[in-house]
Design a protein around this motif. Structure first.
Motif, PDB file in Angstrom:
ATOM      1  N   ASP A   1      27.273  -9.663  18.689  1.00 52.01           N
ATOM      2  CA  ASP A   1      28.300  -9.990  17.698  1.00 52.01           C
ATOM      3  C   ASP A   1      29.716  -9.849  18.229  1.00 52.01           C
ATOM      4  O   ASP A   1      30.663 -10.009  17.483  1.00 52.01           O
ATOM      5  N   ARG A   2      29.918  -9.560  19.521  1.00 54.34           N
ATOM      6  CA  ARG A   2      31.266  -9.482  20.050  1.00 54.34           C
ATOM      7  C   ARG A   2      31.316 -10.097  21.443  1.00 54.34           C
ATOM      8  O   ARG A   2      30.398  -9.960  22.235  1.00 54.34           O
TER       9      ARG A   2
ATOM     10  N   GLU B   1      36.680  -4.235  12.014  1.00 56.04           N
ATOM     11  CA  GLU B   1      35.409  -4.795  12.442  1.00 56.04           C
ATOM     12  C   GLU B   1      35.327  -6.294  12.186  1.00 56.04           C
ATOM     13  O   GLU B   1      34.486  -6.977  12.767  1.00 56.04           O
ATOM     14  N   CYS B   2      36.172  -6.794  11.328  1.00 55.67           N
ATOM     15  CA  CYS B   2      36.130  -8.233  11.045  1.00 55.67           C
ATOM     16  C   CYS B   2      36.696  -9.071  12.190  1.00 55.67           C
ATOM     17  O   CYS B   2      36.559 -10.291  12.195  1.00 55.67           O
TER      18      CYS B   2
ATOM     19  N   THR C   1      35.943 -10.484  15.131  1.00 54.99           N
ATOM     20  CA  THR C   1      34.720 -10.705  15.893  1.00 54.99           C
ATOM     21  C   THR C   1      34.827 -11.981  16.700  1.00 54.99           C
ATOM     22  O   THR C   1      35.686 -12.841  16.456  1.00 54.99           O
ATOM     23  N   SER C   2      33.929 -12.109  17.658  1.00 52.51           N
ATOM     24  CA  SER C   2      33.917 -13.312  18.483  1.00 52.51           C
ATOM     25  C   SER C   2      33.533 -14.541  17.688  1.00 52.51           C
ATOM     26  O   SER C   2      33.863 -15.657  18.048  1.00 52.51           O
TER      27      SER C   2
ATOM     28  N   ASP D   1      34.176 -12.676   9.197  1.00 50.13           N
ATOM     29  CA  ASP D   1      33.396 -11.534   8.732  1.00 50.13           C
ATOM     30  C   ASP D   1      32.307 -12.034   7.786  1.00 50.13           C
ATOM     31  O   ASP D   1      32.282 -13.199   7.387  1.00 50.13           O
TER      32      ASP D   1
END
Length: 467
Positions: A21-22, A434-435, A437-438, A442
């Motif tokens: 997720d990243r 955390e939102c 992201t690659s 989100d």
């Protein structure tokens, strides 16, 4: 171990990264450049010899002192001293000897819209000790100069300095603004002080206040240093940007105190290598890059550093604002050591900016925003969304870096909002980001898109009018 390798190693230790997720950014080189790009302390320059007081200058045969009083200026705040200023400027600027254009202390000089033209024959100091005041009635303004008041054009190796005041007498202009009176048409008003198409200029110690619209504009210029300047306009005065930089390079703003009714500092198209240090902002709309991209135009701003600032009671903190439909880019920006005190939207990127009486239509093109670093940003947020990255679906924001962020609320919790924004955080990051992201989304946004409620909810998060 070189710096790049060490940074990668440090980040891997601090931030566990899940491959699913990243995606860690590969373009670290630009952040190395930003890391090493510092704002040097003001250590003087080759023409500091001109900074002597007028009383000490009398014994120097190689300098000429040109006072506006010697050309008939009255300085009672009522008599029109415009021609005296023009005549004094003509002599000072044309002198082959280093010259000082003097506005004496203890007087108020009423001056109409004037362009002080260069180039000058030699180095020049504009020594403002008294107060220069603008006509207060908009109806009396020269229609040939609708957007400028004191405009210095095509000058080089010039120093503006003194304890004096430039006062735009703006209260009646503000009352006629369409933002104060919705029935009035929206139109531009004069800028108090403009430095245009100039180079190697220093501005030290002046106060600029109550401008009709923007207070101080640096336009199409190179190598400008502003130190110890105070800008003051009421918090409800419309469009009174404090210091506005457009089409300029190598600009340094240092030890400035700015309180106004719009952006404390605004940086717009074709500006690069902008350094700001020790800035106080409030009231106002924060420190802004943009707006950019209006009317499908191209906007480019790059290499910007803000180092050490206090932002207090403003409607935004650190803001990047672009219109839908534009093109160009904002990149290589570092904000560090910034304290927020009761600020709405402390960190905000808004690619849906729309300062318009009508709704802006959705467009796919956008100004690209990337390589933005926020470091050591602390303080209190007046709004729940302390960090807001509202970016274009088709031109997402990328490579946003957060390091040591601590934003709290005085009366509740704070959160981060993301749309189409990719990046990472390391060290302490509050609220959590955390939102970033690659995948640029989100889970909330993904779910909203699947249910068809995305655009409606997006409008609730994004500010579509001037704050």
């Amino acid at each position: 171990m070189n710096k790049l390798t060490y940074l990668c190693f440090l980040l891997l230790l601090i931030v566990p990264i899940k491959s699913e997720d990243r995606e860690f950014p590969k373009e670290f080189e630009i952040f190395e450049d930003i890391e090493e790009w510092e704002v040097e302390e003001d250590a003087g320059d080759e023409y500091d010899e001109l900074l002597e007081s007028p009383s000490r200058r009398r014994g120097h045969r190689n300098k000429i002192l040109v006072s506006v009083d010697a050309f008939g200026a009255v300085g009672d705040g009522v008599s029109d001293d415009t021609q005296a200023f023009v005549n004094a400027w003509t002599q000072a600027c044309s002198s082959p000897t280093k010259s000082v254009f003097l506005v004496p202390e203890g007087k108020r000089y009423l001056v109409n819209a004037t362009r002080f033209r260069g180039p000058c024959a030699n180095k020049i100091v504009i020594q403002i000790q008294g107060t220069i005041v603008a006509p207060s009635e908009p109806k009396d303004w020269d229609p040939k100069n609708p957007r400028t008041w004191l405009d210095f054009y095509n000058i080089s190796k010039a120093i503006f300095q003194g304890n004096g005041v430039i006062d735009g007498s703006g209260s009646k202009w503000w009352a006629e603004s369409c933002k104060k009176n919705k029935s009035n048409p929206c139109k531009g008003a004069p800028t108090a002080l403009t430095i245009d198409s100039s180079s190697a200029v220093r501005v030290k110690g002046l106060t600029i206040q109550n401008s009709q619209q923007m207070n101080f504009v640096i336009s199409r210029s190179d190598s400008v240093r502003v130190t110890g300047v105070k800008v003051s306009s009421p918090g409800d005065s419309p469009n009174t940007d404090g210091i506005h930089i457009t089409g300029s390079t190598n600009v340094v703003l240092q030890n400035c105190k700015i309180g106004t009714g719009d952006d404390c500092i605004s940086i717009v198209n074709a500006s690069s290598s902008i350094k700001m240090k020790n800035i106080f902002c409030g009231p106002g709309h924060g420190i802004s890059i943009g707006s950019l991209g209006k009317d499908n135009s191209t906007g480019i701003v790059e290499q910007v550093v803000l180092d050490n600032a206090l932002i207090r009671g403003t409607t935004n903190g650190l803001r990047i604002k672009t219109w839908q439909g534009g093109s160009g880019h904002v990149r290589a920006v570092r904000y560090q050591d910034v304290r927020m005190d009761n600020v709405s939207n402390p960190i905000i990127i808004d690619q849906f900016y729309c300062d318009s009486p009508t709704t802006c239509k959705n467009q796919t093109s956008a100004v690209e925003i990337s390589q933005i670093m926020y470091r050591n940003i602390t303080g209190t947020s007046k709004t729940q969304k302390a960090m807001k990255f509202a970016c274009s679906d088709t031109v997402p924001c990328t490579h946003i870096v957060l390091n040591n962020i601590n934003l709290q609320s005085l009366d509740g919790t704070v959160e981060t909002y993301c749309n189409s924004a990719a990046g990472f955080g390391y060290g302490y990051v509050q609220p959590s980001a955390e939102c970033l992201t690659s995948s640029d989304k989100d889970t909330t946004i993904i779910e909203e898109k699947e249910t068809g409620s995305y655009h409606q909810n997006l409008n609730e998060h994004i500010i579509h009018t001037e704050l």
